[in-house]
Design a protein around this motif. Structure first.
Motif, PDB file in Angstrom:
ATOM      1  N   ASP A  39       0.807  -1.218   0.000  1.00 22.29           N
ATOM      2  CA  ASP A  39       0.000   0.000   0.000  1.00 22.29           C
ATOM      3  C   ASP A  39       0.842   1.272   0.000  1.00 22.29           C
ATOM      4  O   ASP A  39       0.567   2.209  -0.750  1.00 22.29           O
ATOM      5  N   TYR A  97      -1.228  -4.058  -3.424  1.00 21.65           N
ATOM      6  CA  TYR A  97      -1.321  -5.415  -2.881  1.00 21.65           C
ATOM      7  C   TYR A  97      -1.088  -5.323  -1.386  1.00 21.65           C
ATOM      8  O   TYR A  97      -0.028  -4.869  -0.953  1.00 21.65           O
ATOM      9  N   ASP A  98      -2.071  -5.695  -0.610  1.00 21.90           N
ATOM     10  CA  ASP A  98      -2.005  -5.797   0.842  1.00 21.90           C
ATOM     11  C   ASP A  98      -3.304  -5.323   1.469  1.00 21.90           C
ATOM     12  O   ASP A  98      -3.853  -5.973   2.304  1.00 21.90           O
ATOM     13  N   ASP A  99      -3.777  -4.161   1.077  1.00 25.87           N
ATOM     14  CA  ASP A  99      -5.030  -3.588   1.553  1.00 25.87           C
ATOM     15  C   ASP A  99      -5.023  -3.320   3.049  1.00 25.87           C
ATOM     16  O   ASP A  99      -6.016  -3.534   3.730  1.00 25.87           O
ATOM     17  N   GLU A 100      -3.902  -2.846   3.551  1.00 27.27           N
ATOM     18  CA  GLU A 100      -3.829  -2.423   4.951  1.00 27.27           C
ATOM     19  C   GLU A 100      -4.447  -1.038   5.109  1.00 27.27           C
ATOM     20  O   GLU A 100      -5.250  -0.820   5.994  1.00 27.27           O
ATOM     21  N   ARG A 128      -6.438  -8.081  -1.593  1.00 25.91           N
ATOM     22  CA  ARG A 128      -6.382  -8.346  -0.152  1.00 25.91           C
ATOM     23  C   ARG A 128      -6.102  -9.826   0.091  1.00 25.91           C
ATOM     24  O   ARG A 128      -6.946 -10.681  -0.197  1.00 25.91           O
ATOM     25  N   PRO A 149      -6.690 -14.607  -2.984  1.00 20.77           N
ATOM     26  CA  PRO A 149      -6.969 -13.292  -2.402  1.00 20.77           C
ATOM     27  C   PRO A 149      -8.290 -12.725  -2.922  1.00 20.77           C
ATOM     28  O   PRO A 149      -8.899 -13.283  -3.833  1.00 20.77           O
ATOM     29  N   ARG A 182     -10.559  -5.707  -4.053  1.00 28.44           N
ATOM     30  CA  ARG A 182     -11.420  -4.607  -3.616  1.00 28.44           C
ATOM     31  C   ARG A 182     -11.288  -3.478  -4.644  1.00 28.44           C
ATOM     32  O   ARG A 182     -10.275  -2.796  -4.673  1.00 28.44           O
TER      33      ARG A 182
END
Length: 92
Positions: free
Chosen positions: A6, A32-35, A48, A80, A83
């Motif tokens: 992110d 990539y990660d969606d933190e 995510r 994954p 979103r």
């Protein structure tokens, strides 16, 4: 453009804006990660990873390996989620 993670995706969007490129429009960005991707403006489209599933699989694989060191290697597939948010759009 797919960017890991992110923070790097946020930095890329900021650089694009500094150079007069529109996100989305001129470039779509997917983190990539969606933190924290959803907190940025524009909110970043993000992949995510299912962290709990990854953690459970990792613990299970380690425990199985400790119980049987000669156990053959295993492949685990964990999918994954995507979103879709404001940083991506169809090509013009």
């Amino acid at each position: 453009m797919l960017v890991h993670a992110d923070a790097e995706a946020i930095a890329l969007v900021q650089r694009c804006e500094e150079r007069g490129l529109a996100v989305p429009g001129d470039l779509s960005v997917v983190a990539y990660d969606d933190e924290v991707a959803g907190l940025f403006s524009p909110a970043l489209t993000a992949v995510r990873p299912p962290r709990r599933s990854i953690g459970r699989a990792a613990v299970r694989l380690v425990a199985d390996r400790l119980a049987d060191p000669d156990r053959p290697a295993h492949r685990v597939v964990i999918s994954p989620a995507l979103r879709v948010r404001g940083s991506s759009a169809p090509p013009r």
